[in-house]
Scaffold this motif. Structure first.
Motif, PDB file in Angstrom:
ATOM      1  N   THR A 100      28.713  24.115 -23.648  1.00 41.56           N
ATOM      2  CA  THR A 100      27.874  24.482 -22.345  1.00 41.56           C
ATOM      3  C   THR A 100      26.684  23.636 -22.376  1.00 41.56           C
ATOM      4  N   ASN A 101      26.340  24.048 -23.529  1.00 39.36           N
ATOM      5  CA  ASN A 101      24.320  23.460 -23.328  1.00 39.36           C
ATOM      6  C   ASN A 101      24.138  22.015 -23.423  1.00 39.36           C
ATOM      7  N   ALA A 102      25.368  21.993 -24.744  1.00 38.73           N
ATOM      8  CA  ALA A 102      25.079  20.335 -25.282  1.00 38.73           C
ATOM      9  C   ALA A 102      26.148  19.671 -24.538  1.00 38.73           C
ATOM     10  N   MET A 103      26.596  19.736 -23.255  1.00 34.46           N
ATOM     11  CA  MET A 103      27.954  19.063 -23.066  1.00 34.46           C
ATOM     12  C   MET A 103      26.669  18.468 -21.592  1.00 34.46           C
ATOM     13  N   ALA A 104      25.786  19.862 -21.080  1.00 36.83           N
ATOM     14  CA  ALA A 104      25.021  19.607 -19.868  1.00 36.83           C
ATOM     15  C   ALA A 104      23.596  18.343 -20.473  1.00 36.83           C
ATOM     16  N   LEU A 105      23.579  19.083 -21.648  1.00 36.60           N
ATOM     17  CA  LEU A 105      22.698  17.994 -21.546  1.00 36.60           C
ATOM     18  C   LEU A 105      22.331  16.274 -21.428  1.00 36.60           C
ATOM     19  N   ALA A 106      23.755  16.162 -22.349  1.00 36.28           N
ATOM     20  CA  ALA A 106      24.302  14.821 -22.509  1.00 36.28           C
ATOM     21  C   ALA A 106      24.784  14.210 -20.917  1.00 36.28           C
ATOM     22  N   ALA A 107      25.168  15.253 -20.264  1.00 31.81           N
ATOM     23  CA  ALA A 107      26.069  14.444 -18.377  1.00 31.81           C
ATOM     24  C   ALA A 107      24.364  14.476 -18.124  1.00 31.81           C
ATOM     25  N   ARG A 108      23.037  15.239 -18.338  1.00 28.74           N
ATOM     26  CA  ARG A 108      22.042  14.646 -17.674  1.00 28.74           C
ATOM     27  C   ARG A 108      21.687  13.859 -18.169  1.00 28.74           C
ATOM     28  N   GLY A 109      21.534  13.073 -19.608  1.00 24.79           N
ATOM     29  CA  GLY A 109      21.194  11.753 -19.795  1.00 24.79           C
ATOM     30  C   GLY A 109      22.087  10.876 -19.477  1.00 24.79           C
ATOM     31  N   GLU A 110      23.004  10.946 -19.306  1.00 25.96           N
ATOM     32  CA  GLU A 110      23.881   9.520 -19.052  1.00 25.96           C
ATOM     33  C   GLU A 110      23.826   9.541 -17.753  1.00 25.96           C
ATOM     34  N   GLN A 111      23.637  10.253 -17.194  1.00 28.47           N
ATOM     35  CA  GLN A 111      23.765  10.221 -15.589  1.00 28.47           C
ATOM     36  C   GLN A 111      21.927   9.360 -14.922  1.00 28.47           C
ATOM     37  N   LEU A 112      20.896  10.106 -15.953  1.00 26.86           N
ATOM     38  CA  LEU A 112      19.949   8.927 -16.342  1.00 26.86           C
ATOM     39  C   LEU A 112      20.247   6.706 -16.850  1.00 26.86           C
ATOM     40  N   VAL A 113      20.960   7.556 -17.652  1.00 25.72           N
ATOM     41  CA  VAL A 113      20.866   6.050 -17.700  1.00 25.72           C
ATOM     42  C   VAL A 113      22.504   5.156 -17.051  1.00 25.72           C
ATOM     43  N   SER A 114      23.154   5.641 -16.747  1.00 27.75           N
ATOM     44  CA  SER A 114      24.129   5.481 -15.796  1.00 27.75           C
ATOM     45  C   SER A 114      23.040   4.620 -14.464  1.00 27.75           C
ATOM     46  N   SER A 115      22.590   5.250 -13.609  1.00 24.04           N
ATOM     47  CA  SER A 115      21.644   4.648 -12.732  1.00 24.04           C
ATOM     48  C   SER A 115      20.857   4.437 -13.546  1.00 24.04           C
ATOM     49  N   VAL A 116      19.672   4.147 -14.117  1.00 25.61           N
ATOM     50  CA  VAL A 116      19.394   3.118 -14.508  1.00 25.61           C
ATOM     51  C   VAL A 116      19.519   1.484 -14.428  1.00 25.61           C
ATOM     52  N   PHE A 117      20.794   1.875 -14.800  1.00 27.31           N
ATOM     53  CA  PHE A 117      22.065   0.871 -15.580  1.00 27.31           C
ATOM     54  C   PHE A 117      22.649  -0.221 -13.708  1.00 27.31           C
ATOM     55  N   ALA A 118      22.927   0.201 -13.069  1.00 29.23           N
ATOM     56  CA  ALA A 118      23.732   0.430 -11.886  1.00 29.23           C
ATOM     57  C   ALA A 118      22.449   0.081 -10.433  1.00 29.23           C
ATOM     58  N   GLY A 119      21.235   0.128 -10.927  1.00 32.02           N
ATOM     59  CA  GLY A 119      20.185  -0.343 -10.512  1.00 32.02           C
ATOM     60  C   GLY A 119      19.383   0.852  -9.109  1.00 32.02           C
ATOM     61  N   ARG A 120      19.847   2.668  -9.485  1.00 30.04           N
ATOM     62  CA  ARG A 120      19.906   3.333  -8.688  1.00 30.04           C
ATOM     63  C   ARG A 120      18.432   3.814  -8.813  1.00 30.04           C
ATOM     64  N   MET A 121      17.934   3.429 -10.144  1.00 33.01           N
ATOM     65  CA  MET A 121      17.415   4.572 -10.569  1.00 33.01           C
ATOM     66  C   MET A 121      16.264   3.411 -11.078  1.00 33.01           C
ATOM     67  N   PRO A 122      14.304   3.884 -10.198  1.00 33.95           N
ATOM     68  CA  PRO A 122      13.773   3.126 -11.540  1.00 33.95           C
ATOM     69  C   PRO A 122      13.182   3.153 -13.190  1.00 33.95           C
ATOM     70  N   ILE A 123      13.157   2.461 -13.240  1.00 30.84           N
ATOM     71  CA  ILE A 123      13.130   2.759 -15.067  1.00 30.84           C
ATOM     72  C   ILE A 123      12.206   3.896 -15.113  1.00 30.84           C
ATOM     73  N   GLU A 124      10.651   3.859 -14.691  1.00 29.62           N
ATOM     74  CA  GLU A 124      10.117   4.395 -14.713  1.00 29.62           C
ATOM     75  C   GLU A 124      10.462   6.512 -14.410  1.00 29.62           C
ATOM     76  N   HIS A 125      11.518   6.651 -13.583  1.00 30.16           N
ATOM     77  CA  HIS A 125      12.295   7.387 -13.921  1.00 30.16           C
ATOM     78  C   HIS A 125      12.431   8.096 -14.721  1.00 30.16           C
TER      79      HIS A 125
END
Length: 336
Positions: A100-125
């Motif tokens: 559970t902890n492993a997948m939650a950590l992976a999901a958080r990281g993936e959300q960050l990357v997907s948001s950056v690639f989609a232009g929804r999050m500044p790279i600074e975040h």
């Protein structure tokens, strides 16, 4: 837990054989593979016991959220069924917590990357939050792994303590790692038998999108070269390196296979899987979940539509370059 129950044990993932909850027991990899195969059989069920042929290890299938095996050394004291039941309950809770902890950590990281690639999050975040996730090295690298089960390498990387920022897409998992962890990552179960593309190293996560394209491009070259390909090795590759050239090559070779219809997309997926699996019919049919007869019918349709023969080396080369160009364009869309 070993002290409480008086046993030497460890827990491994059924799908990959990777340690989930390590212990003092370190069985031979061949023994782990034998027990893993036994636990993967359709008639295996949670709680069932699997003895090893060497007589050195016993294994129990755990009723955990992700299938896992409890391994206990035969030199441990004899356990009655009541004690075994309690041991399984305690270990299952530990496994579920780790996964559970492993997948939650992976999901958080993936959300960050997907948001950056989609232009929804500044790279600074991304920079700030990646540091919170522990990815704060001075040098990074991106790997692209060919897989239909992206959760497997995600679990393996996380339980091995390798920090990463993942990005999943059909047939592929892309991960940004600290460059110092690259060699250890490539030696882990699942990754040690997968096709992997590796980007050049970089010092700022602002270069993440470009590094992801590099890793995807290197992954495409594994079809013609070897299992692991670094971007530096394919700088002179015939695969198009810019979107305009990729569109021209893919359209010129694949033609109507690129039309946005269900039939065309199905045939393109079939052709790509066929080339990815080194033109092996059984593996391709299994990857697509179809019968060999259906595969043969689709491949004949591909030949008719493209005017290319799958028995011609020249035509196969052109088709491989064209499907790699399609993947390049998909990467470009997903990393901007």
């Amino acid at each position: 837990m070993e002290g409480i129950f008086g046993v030497r044990m460890s827990v491994v993932d059924v799908a990959t054989g990777a340690p989930i909850v390590p212990g003092s027991l370190a069985p031979d990899p061949a023994v782990v593979e034998e027990l893993r195969q036994a636990a993967s059989r359709p008639d295996a069920h949670p709680g069932s016991m699997h003895p090893s042929s060497t007589g050195t290890v016993k294994a129990w299938t755990l009723p955990s959220g992700r299938p896992a095996l409890l391994l206990v050394g035969e030199d441990s004291p004899m356990l009655d069924s009541f004690t075994v039941g309690h041991l399984q309950q305690a270990v299952t809770a530990a496994v579920n917590n780790v996964i559970t902890n492993a997948m939650a950590l992976a999901a958080r990281g993936e959300q960050l990357v997907s948001s950056v690639f989609a232009g929804r999050m500044p790279i600074e975040h991304l920079l700030a939050q990646s540091r919170e996730l522990g990815l704060a090295g001075t040098e990074y690298v991106v790997i692209a792994v060919a897989t239909d089960q992206p959760s497997d390498p995600l679990v393996v990387l996380t339980t091995a303590g390798i920090l990463h920022l993942p990005h999943r897409r059909p047939g592929r998992l892309t991960c940004c790692l600290n460059a110092a962890d690259l060699e250890r990552a490539l030696d882990l179960p699942t990754l040690d038998s997968s096709r992997v593309g590796v980007s050049t190293s970089f010092r700022s996560l602002e270069e993440l999108a470009e590094a992801s394209r590099q890793a995807g491009w290197a992954l495409g070259a594994t079809l013609e070269r070897k299992r692991i390909v670094h971007y530096d090795e394919v700088r002179g590759s015939v695969v198009p390196r810019d979107s305009q050239a990729a569109r021209e090559v893919s359209r010129g070779v694949l033609g109507d296979l690129l039309e946005p219809t269900e039939r065309s997309q199905r045939l393109l997926e079939t052709l790509t899987a066929y080339l990815t699996n080194d033109r092996k019919w059984t593996e391709t049919a299994q990857a697509l979940g179809i019968h060999r007869q259906t595969l043969g019918h689709r491949l004949r349709q591909v030949e008719v539509i493209t005017g290319r023969s799958l028995k011609s080396t020249a035509d196969l080369a052109a088709l491989w370059v064209a499907t790699s160009a399609v993947e390049f364009l998909a990467d470009a869309r997903n990393t901007v």
